[in-house]
Enzyme design. Structure first.
Site, short mmCIF file in Angstrom:
data_model
loop_
_atom_site.label_atom_id
_atom_site.label_comp_id
_atom_site.label_asym_id
_atom_site.label_seq_id
_atom_site.Cartn_x
_atom_site.Cartn_y
_atom_site.Cartn_z
N SER A 181 4.16 3.59 -7.09
CA SER A 181 3.04 2.76 -7.53
C SER A 181 2.84 1.61 -6.56
O SER A 181 3.75 1.22 -5.82
CB SER A 181 3.31 2.19 -8.93
OG SER A 181 4.22 1.11 -8.86
N ASP A 182 1.64 1.06 -6.56
CA ASP A 182 1.41 -0.20 -5.88
C ASP A 182 2.13 -1.28 -6.69
O ASP A 182 2.55 -1.05 -7.82
CB ASP A 182 -0.09 -0.48 -5.78
CG ASP A 182 -0.45 -1.37 -4.61
OD1 ASP A 182 0.44 -2.09 -4.11
OD2 ASP A 182 -1.62 -1.38 -4.21
N CYS A 183 2.27 -2.47 -6.12
CA CYS A 183 3.02 -3.54 -6.80
C CYS A 183 2.36 -3.90 -8.14
O CYS A 183 1.20 -4.32 -8.17
CB CYS A 183 3.09 -4.78 -5.91
SG CYS A 183 3.91 -4.50 -4.34
N GLY A 185 1.62 -1.72 -10.42
CA GLY A 185 0.75 -0.64 -10.84
C GLY A 185 1.16 0.04 -12.13
O GLY A 185 0.32 0.48 -12.91
#
Length: 215
Positions: A181-183, A185
């Site tokens: 995931s993105d930070c 997310g």
């Protein structure tokens, strides 16, 4: 911006060389590891987007060529060992700054196929990138733990979107790497998209999609 495919590959190779150098120091500080969260291959349609300078631009065909050249340069040409691991981001339909962590990306099936997916498809099938980063957005394409979006016109957060991460990337394209995931997310699946209720259901939704958690 250059449209020189050879240069794109050389930039990827130089990035991997620097990463190897930093990693080999192993002094216990930051900047260790060989999984690099690059390249950004999103479509840059609006100059107000804060990540636009990272991407080749708005042309899906150019982004597709960039993905292949950069990933090949970054991962190297050895048949056994990776020079560094590429992570294609942000998957998918993500190129807006406003409310980006809770964005409902209502995209037609044709626009998804013609515009937002080609670079990722090529990065997986042709360049064999080892990583994918799911985006903050919730595309109208796909579906997850709560069913298909096509059934009721809903959207599913990318990090919980099984049809996107498993049905498309893993089964159709043959992706065999990790999904990160993105930070923030994963938390956004509940907190910003309100797709789930509570941490347990959020983890279930993300793992059902075969995302390798992060946050």
């Amino acid at each position: 911006s250059s449209l020189n495919k050879t240069l794109w590959g050389l930039v990827g190779d130089a990035t991997a060389t620097e990463a190897r150098g930093k990693h080999n120091r192993r002094d216990g500080r930051r900047n260790h590891g060989l999984t690099l969260w690059a390249p950004n291959i999103n479509i840059n349609r609006d100059p107000r987007w804060g990540r636009g300078q990272e991407t080749p631009g708005e042309d899906p065909a150019v982004n597709r060529e960039f993905a292949v050249a950069y990933v090949n340069g970054l991962q190297g040409g050895d048949s056994t060992y990776l020079k560094a691991g590429a992570c294609l981001k942000h998957f998918a339909a993500y190129s807006q700054e406003t409310e980006r962590m809770g964005l409902r990306a209502e995209v037609t099936a044709q626009d998804m196929e013609d515009t937002f997916l080609p670079a990722f498809e090529a990065g997986v099938e042709s360049a064999h990138a080892v990583g994918l980063m799911c985006s903050y957005s919730a595309p109208s394409f796909g579906g997850g733990l709560k069913g298909s979006n096509a059934a009721d016109g809903s959207t599913t957060p990318s990090c919980a979107n099984r049809e996107l991460l498993t049905g498309l990337a893993r089964r159709k394209w043959g992706f065999d790497g990790y999904v990160v995931s993105d930070c923030g997310g994963v938390a956004a699946v509940e907190a910003r998209h309100h797709y789930t209720s509570g941490r347990r259901e959020t983890v279930m939704a993300v793992r059902f999609a075969r995302s390798t958690l992060s946050d």
